[in-house]
Design a protein around this motif. Structure first.
Motif, PDB file in Angstrom:
ATOM      1  N   PHE A 151       0.931  -1.114  -0.006  1.00  0.00           N
ATOM      2  CA  PHE A 151      -0.055  -0.128   0.028  1.00  0.00           C
ATOM      3  C   PHE A 151       0.723   1.191   0.104  1.00  0.00           C
ATOM      4  CE2 PHE A 151       0.529  -1.511   4.194  1.00  0.00           C
ATOM      5  CZ  PHE A 151       1.035  -0.348   4.974  1.00  0.00           C
ATOM      6  N   ALA A 152       0.357   2.499  -0.406  1.00  0.00           N
ATOM      7  CA  ALA A 152       0.989   3.639  -0.282  1.00  0.00           C
ATOM      8  C   ALA A 152       0.003   4.757  -0.006  1.00  0.00           C
ATOM      9  CB  ALA A 152       1.774   4.129  -1.764  1.00  0.00           C
ATOM     10  N   GLY A 153       0.320   5.863   0.503  1.00  0.00           N
ATOM     11  CA  GLY A 153      -0.542   6.903   0.823  1.00  0.00           C
ATOM     12  C   GLY A 153       0.506   8.044   1.233  1.00  0.00           C
ATOM     13  N   ALA A 154      -0.497   9.381   1.175  1.00  0.00           N
ATOM     14  CA  ALA A 154       0.065  10.581   1.494  1.00  0.00           C
ATOM     15  C   ALA A 154      -0.780  11.469   2.129  1.00  0.00           C
ATOM     16  CB  ALA A 154       0.508  11.513   0.370  1.00  0.00           C
ATOM     17  N   VAL A 155      -0.255  12.251   2.993  1.00  0.00           N
ATOM     18  CA  VAL A 155      -1.174  13.315   3.965  1.00  0.00           C
ATOM     19  C   VAL A 155      -0.826  14.613   3.567  1.00  0.00           C
ATOM     20  CG1 VAL A 155      -1.816  13.775   6.164  1.00  0.00           C
ATOM     21  CG2 VAL A 155      -1.385  11.350   5.692  1.00  0.00           C
ATOM     22  N   ARG A 156      -1.599  15.461   3.298  1.00  0.00           N
ATOM     23  CA  ARG A 156      -1.251  17.055   3.208  1.00  0.00           C
ATOM     24  C   ARG A 156      -1.760  17.487   4.640  1.00  0.00           C
ATOM     25  NH1 ARG A 156      -3.442  21.719   2.481  1.00  0.00           N
ATOM     26  NH2 ARG A 156      -5.684  20.849   2.167  1.00  0.00           N
ATOM     27  N   ILE A 157      -0.765  18.017   5.453  1.00  0.00           N
ATOM     28  CA  ILE A 157      -1.211  18.832   6.637  1.00  0.00           C
ATOM     29  C   ILE A 157      -1.110  20.355   6.206  1.00  0.00           C
ATOM     30  CG2 ILE A 157      -0.326  19.197   8.877  1.00  0.00           C
ATOM     31  CD1 ILE A 157      -0.921  16.505   8.540  1.00  0.00           C
ATOM     32  N   ALA A 158      -2.444  20.808   6.645  1.00  0.00           N
ATOM     33  CA  ALA A 158      -2.662  22.276   6.161  1.00  0.00           C
ATOM     34  C   ALA A 158      -2.269  23.170   7.467  1.00  0.00           C
ATOM     35  CB  ALA A 158      -4.386  22.403   5.892  1.00  0.00           C
ATOM     36  N   ASP A 159      -2.301  24.557   7.368  1.00  0.00           N
ATOM     37  CA  ASP A 159      -2.165  25.243   8.373  1.00  0.00           C
ATOM     38  C   ASP A 159      -3.129  24.993   9.673  1.00  0.00           C
ATOM     39  OD1 ASP A 159       0.007  26.414   7.168  1.00  0.00           O
ATOM     40  OD2 ASP A 159      -1.138  27.751   6.127  1.00  0.00           O
ATOM     41  N   ARG A 160      -4.382  24.760   9.127  1.00  0.00           N
ATOM     42  CA  ARG A 160      -5.360  24.378  10.061  1.00  0.00           C
ATOM     43  C   ARG A 160      -5.583  22.789   9.814  1.00  0.00           C
ATOM     44  NH1 ARG A 160     -11.025  24.193   9.742  1.00  0.00           N
ATOM     45  NH2 ARG A 160     -12.161  24.529  11.522  1.00  0.00           N
ATOM     46  N   MET A 161      -5.449  22.175  10.928  1.00  0.00           N
ATOM     47  CA  MET A 161      -5.455  20.655  10.920  1.00  0.00           C
ATOM     48  C   MET A 161      -6.517  20.093  10.274  1.00  0.00           C
ATOM     49  SD  MET A 161      -3.348  18.023  11.394  1.00  0.00           S
ATOM     50  CE  MET A 161      -3.473  16.504  11.330  1.00  0.00           C
ATOM     51  N   GLU A 162      -7.863  20.875  10.499  1.00  0.00           N
ATOM     52  CA  GLU A 162      -8.961  20.262  10.289  1.00  0.00           C
ATOM     53  C   GLU A 162      -9.080  20.482   8.551  1.00  0.00           C
ATOM     54  OE1 GLU A 162      -9.746  21.341  14.258  1.00  0.00           O
ATOM     55  OE2 GLU A 162      -8.595  22.166  12.832  1.00  0.00           O
ATOM     56  N   ASP A 163      -8.382  21.161   8.159  1.00  0.00           N
ATOM     57  CA  ASP A 163      -8.295  21.295   6.508  1.00  0.00           C
ATOM     58  C   ASP A 163      -7.550  20.243   5.777  1.00  0.00           C
ATOM     59  OD1 ASP A 163     -10.238  23.446   6.532  1.00  0.00           O
ATOM     60  OD2 ASP A 163      -8.406  24.954   6.847  1.00  0.00           O
ATOM     61  N   SER A 164      -6.914  19.456   6.658  1.00  0.00           N
ATOM     62  CA  SER A 164      -5.687  18.522   5.820  1.00  0.00           C
ATOM     63  C   SER A 164      -6.620  17.533   4.999  1.00  0.00           C
ATOM     64  CB  SER A 164      -4.877  17.924   7.134  1.00  0.00           C
ATOM     65  OG  SER A 164      -4.555  18.836   7.588  1.00  0.00           O
ATOM     66  N   SER A 165      -5.654  16.863   4.351  1.00  0.00           N
ATOM     67  CA  SER A 165      -6.197  15.657   3.554  1.00  0.00           C
ATOM     68  C   SER A 165      -5.478  14.405   3.265  1.00  0.00           C
ATOM     69  CB  SER A 165      -6.702  16.252   2.087  1.00  0.00           C
ATOM     70  OG  SER A 165      -5.452  16.664   1.506  1.00  0.00           O
TER      71      SER A 165
END
Length: 293
Positions: A151-165
């Motif tokens: 498996f593979a994956g990525a996380v984009r951490i936004a300035d506001r954590m709730e807006d991350s993906s």
């Protein structure tokens, strides 16, 4: 009674009495406690466990909406542990018997700061230090455990954590339950249909902070060409540094799925009408992500 205040610990107990609706054996004693925070507000759904002096469990449960719990136990010496999300755990000793003072003990839990969140930016799942596993019922009571090895994956951490993906891709054919014949059947058109649907994918839609280090990651899971809304119940474990000095973050997550929601409805009925494979599947993820420049 317990007299803990902001980290101190003392021994105590609750006495014996009979409630209006419950008659106790003459040898029974009541352990009655109320769990509060540092401003004396009740802590509901705190987990408690009472053990004997050698660590054997006696009784356990959760506090009520007012932070209270009462347990009937034989007289004697006990240890009590109380834990709640966002608070330091409590450990204390108590003696229940005729010589012990009666009353409801108050336990004060100290709040703890949640782990520091990852820095904004692009993070990738490290498959070598992560796992995606599942558990399903077999013949009504036994459990079959398996995992996906690729498996593979990525996380984009936004300035506001709730807006991350987050986006995760799983190789369907990498399913592994430890039995080749069963794995081949799970890859077939009866189940995952790996030849036509080579991947399982999860796209997050939002991160929701619940309390302390607990988060909900809501999104869409696509399996066998069918997409359904799924929420990962997630515990964020904090930040660390890898062997080469790289920043890392870790979390655990769980979700409950139903096979029929994804058209995985193959079934064999055994004698007595018992289904060979249960409908519910429990999924568990242990994930480490690495910061990318």
């Amino acid at each position: 009674m317990f007299g803990r205040r902001r980290g101190s610990e003392t021994a105590g107990s609750a006495g014996s009495h009979t409630s209006a609706t419950l008659t106790l054996p003459h040898t029974a004693r009541l352990l009655s406690c109320r769990v509060l925070d540092t401003v004396h507000q009740p802590v509901p759904r705190a987990a408690f466990e009472v053990t004997d002096p050698i660590g054997r469990p006696v009784v356990s449960g959760e506090t009520d909406p007012y932070g209270g719990f009462t347990a009937a136990v034989p007289e004697g010496e006990y240890r009590l542990t109380v834990t709640a999300e966002g608070y330091a755990p409590f450990h204390g000793a108590t003696l229940l018997g005729d010589a012990a003072p009666a009353g409801t003990a108050e336990i004060i839990l100290d709040a703890v700061e949640p782990p520091l969140l990852p820095a904004p930016g692009h993070w990738e799942i490290d498959p070598g230090h992560s796992s995606i596993a599942f558990t399903a019922r077999h013949i009504g009571f036994a459990r079959i455990r398996g995992r996906f090895t690729t498996f593979a994956g990525a996380v984009r951490i936004a300035d506001r954590m709730e807006d991350s993906s987050m986006h995760v891709i799983i190789d369907t054919a990498s399913i592994d339950t430890g039995l080749r014949m069963r794995d081949d059947h799970l890859r077939s058109a009866d189940f995952l249909d790996a030849a036509r649907h080579p991947t399982v994918e999860f796209y997050s839609e939002r991160f929701i902070h619940r309390s302390g280090s607990r988060w909900a990651v809501a999104g869409a899971l696509t399996l066998r060409g069918t997409s359904r809304s799924v929420t990962l119940d997630t515990e964020y474990l904090g930040l660390g540094t890898g062997m080469e000095g790289e920043p890392r973050a870790a979390c655990r997550a769980t979700a409950g799925l139903h096979r029929e929601d994804f058209a995985l409805d193959w079934q064999s009925v055994l004698a007595g009408g018992v289904a060979a494979i249960g409908s519910a599947v429990d999924v568990g993820l242990d994930v480490q992500v690495v910061r990318k420049a």
